[in-house]
Structures are given as C-alpha cells and as structure tokens.
Design a protein around this motif. Structure first.
Motif, mmCIF file in Angstrom:
data_model
loop_
_atom_site.group_PDB
_atom_site.id
_atom_site.type_symbol
_atom_site.label_atom_id
_atom_site.label_comp_id
_atom_site.label_asym_id
_atom_site.label_seq_id
_atom_site.Cartn_x
_atom_site.Cartn_y
_atom_site.Cartn_z
ATOM 1 N N LEU A 1 -6.224 -2.970 -10.160
ATOM 2 C CA LEU A 1 -7.356 -2.855 -9.234
ATOM 3 C C LEU A 1 -7.883 -1.426 -9.180
ATOM 4 O O LEU A 1 -9.097 -1.206 -9.074
ATOM 5 C CB LEU A 1 -6.958 -3.353 -7.840
ATOM 6 C CG LEU A 1 -6.654 -4.851 -7.756
ATOM 7 C CD1 LEU A 1 -6.176 -5.223 -6.355
ATOM 8 C CD2 LEU A 1 -7.828 -5.701 -8.186
ATOM 9 N N THR A 2 -7.001 -0.447 -9.290
ATOM 10 C CA THR A 2 -7.426 0.953 -9.344
ATOM 11 C C THR A 2 -8.240 1.204 -10.610
ATOM 12 O O THR A 2 -9.307 1.824 -10.572
ATOM 13 C CB THR A 2 -6.206 1.888 -9.282
ATOM 14 O OG1 THR A 2 -5.507 1.656 -8.052
ATOM 15 C CG2 THR A 2 -6.618 3.352 -9.375
ATOM 16 N N ARG B 1 -9.774 -10.633 -6.045
ATOM 17 C CA ARG B 1 -9.505 -9.197 -5.887
ATOM 18 C C ARG B 1 -10.072 -8.393 -7.056
ATOM 19 O O ARG B 1 -10.597 -7.309 -6.858
ATOM 20 C CB ARG B 1 -8.009 -8.984 -5.751
ATOM 21 C CG ARG B 1 -7.490 -9.806 -4.563
ATOM 22 C CD ARG B 1 -6.238 -9.402 -3.912
ATOM 23 N NE ARG B 1 -6.124 -8.014 -3.582
ATOM 24 C CZ ARG B 1 -4.962 -7.374 -3.598
ATOM 25 N NH1 ARG B 1 -3.857 -8.021 -3.896
ATOM 26 N NH2 ARG B 1 -4.899 -6.092 -3.283
ATOM 27 N N ARG C 1 -9.841 -1.049 -12.275
ATOM 28 C CA ARG C 1 -11.085 -1.814 -12.149
ATOM 29 C C ARG C 1 -12.153 -0.982 -11.454
ATOM 30 O O ARG C 1 -13.326 -0.989 -11.843
ATOM 31 C CB ARG C 1 -10.828 -3.128 -11.395
ATOM 32 C CG ARG C 1 -12.085 -3.928 -11.073
ATOM 33 C CD ARG C 1 -12.786 -4.356 -12.347
ATOM 34 N NE ARG C 1 -13.928 -5.205 -12.091
ATOM 35 C CZ ARG C 1 -15.175 -4.894 -12.461
ATOM 36 N NH1 ARG C 1 -15.436 -3.773 -13.092
ATOM 37 N NH2 ARG C 1 -16.159 -5.723 -12.217
ATOM 38 N N GLU C 2 -11.765 -0.262 -10.419
ATOM 39 C CA GLU C 2 -12.726 0.588 -9.711
ATOM 40 C C GLU C 2 -13.234 1.702 -10.625
ATOM 41 O O GLU C 2 -14.427 2.016 -10.618
ATOM 42 C CB GLU C 2 -12.108 1.157 -8.432
ATOM 43 C CG GLU C 2 -11.962 0.122 -7.342
ATOM 44 C CD GLU C 2 -13.245 -0.645 -7.071
ATOM 45 O OE1 GLU C 2 -14.316 -0.014 -6.868
ATOM 46 O OE2 GLU C 2 -13.205 -1.893 -7.076
ATOM 47 N N ARG D 1 -15.638 0.141 -13.068
ATOM 48 C CA ARG D 1 -16.907 -0.178 -12.400
ATOM 49 C C ARG D 1 -17.748 1.100 -12.279
ATOM 50 O O ARG D 1 -18.933 1.109 -12.574
ATOM 51 C CB ARG D 1 -16.637 -0.782 -11.023
ATOM 52 C CG ARG D 1 -17.853 -1.357 -10.334
ATOM 53 C CD ARG D 1 -17.600 -1.888 -8.930
ATOM 54 N NE ARG D 1 -16.312 -2.454 -8.657
ATOM 55 C CZ ARG D 1 -15.949 -3.737 -8.883
ATOM 56 N NH1 ARG D 1 -16.824 -4.573 -9.389
ATOM 57 N NH2 ARG D 1 -14.746 -4.153 -8.579
ATOM 58 N N TRP D 2 -17.103 2.193 -11.862
ATOM 59 C CA TRP D 2 -17.780 3.472 -11.723
ATOM 60 C C TRP D 2 -18.335 3.948 -13.066
ATOM 61 O O TRP D 2 -19.422 4.515 -13.130
ATOM 62 C CB TRP D 2 -16.796 4.495 -11.133
ATOM 63 C CG TRP D 2 -17.407 5.836 -10.906
ATOM 64 C CD1 TRP D 2 -18.182 6.220 -9.848
ATOM 65 C CD2 TRP D 2 -17.296 6.974 -11.760
ATOM 66 N NE1 TRP D 2 -18.562 7.536 -9.997
ATOM 67 C CE2 TRP D 2 -18.029 8.031 -11.171
ATOM 68 C CE3 TRP D 2 -16.644 7.207 -12.964
ATOM 69 C CZ2 TRP D 2 -18.128 9.280 -11.746
ATOM 70 C CZ3 TRP D 2 -16.746 8.463 -13.544
ATOM 71 C CH2 TRP D 2 -17.477 9.483 -12.926
#
Length: 164
Positions: A16-17, A111, A19-20, A23-24
C-alpha cells in the motif's frame, strides 16, 4: 537493477505504501489474482497480457486456506503459498506479489485500488464484485487447453496407466 524474487513478495502494508508512491509517479497499476498452483503456459500468457495493460503488475495469490475454501479439488493446493508466490514473483512481468486469505480479492482490492483489474476469459465483469475497486476491468481470452485442474488429472491418469 532488477528486484530479486524475494523482494517482490510483499506484505499488504508495504504494498500500500508503494501503491501511493506509484500513484504519485503517475504509474498505471494493474492487478490480477489467482491460485497459481502449478504454473503453466496459460498462466504466463495471462500475466503477460495483464502487464501489457499498464506500467506495473501486482498479483494477488490465494492463501492455502483460501484455496481449500474454493474447493478446487482434494489435496489442493499442491504447492504451498510461499512456493507459489516465489514462482510468480520470479516472472519478469510481475512487479509485486501479495497474499490474501479470503475467497475473492475484494478486501485486498478495496485497499489497493488498482487502475485496472485483469481476469481470464472464464470470468465476466458482472461476476467480479471486486471490480468496483478498479478503474476498469479487462477480460483477456484464455489460452485454450490450459488448466491446472486438467493438468493434475492428466498426470494422475498417466500415473494410473503406468501402475496398471
């Protein structure tokens, strides 16, 4: 430098980290999932087609207990989760592998929120409740004649013939 196989197998929190970060960076994340009990050419073709849909391919793999809930067949999975994860992570088209314990990846996808979900042609978008957590769902045709269950049955039949 390419990631090692082990480095691609991630706990959900780390994924998830990442993924962020992705995305950025504006990278397109593609997600697919399965049991991947005995890797065959059909799996490889599906994973390659999935990767073609975006920048990074994340593969969710059912836990051993999840596979038993799916009632694939007695004695499944043949290979344990860690072994299945290592085989999938070793493929160049795969950026990350994550496990999930439920029968479907719905909680995981809620998530992760991938840009694209890819599934094989034996599914229809309406059969994928988790698809609502992806930007879009892509169904790719399956490679004809490839199925882990059919492969196991052929091996068992050959063994029976050899013993007879």
């Amino acid at each position: 430098m390419a990631k090692t196989t082990a480095a691609k197998i991630l706990p959900l929190k780390k994924l998830l980290t990442l993924r962020e970060l992705w995305r950025w960076e504006g990278r397109t994340v593609v997600f697919t999932n399965g049991v991947y009990d005995i890797l065959h050419a059909g799996h490889v073709k599906l994973l390659e087609k999935a990767k073609d849909q975006g920048d990074l391919l994340v593969v969710g793999i059912n836990s051993d207990s999840s596979v038993r809930l799916l009632e694939k067949a007695p004695g499944r999975p043949v290979n344990n989760w860690r072994d299945r994860a290592e085989v999938i992570a070793s493929l160049g088209c795969v950026a990350a592998v994550v496990g999930f314990r439920e029968q479907t990846p719905e909680r995981l996808m809620s998530r992760l929120r991938p840009d694209i979900q890819v599934k094989g042609g034996d599914y229809k978008p309406k059969d994928l409740p988790e698809g609502k957590y992806a930007g879009r769902v892509v169904i790719v045709p399956l490679k004809k004649g490839y199925s882990t269950s059919a492969l196991i049955k052929r091996m068992q039949d050959k063994r029976r013939l050899a013993v007879s």
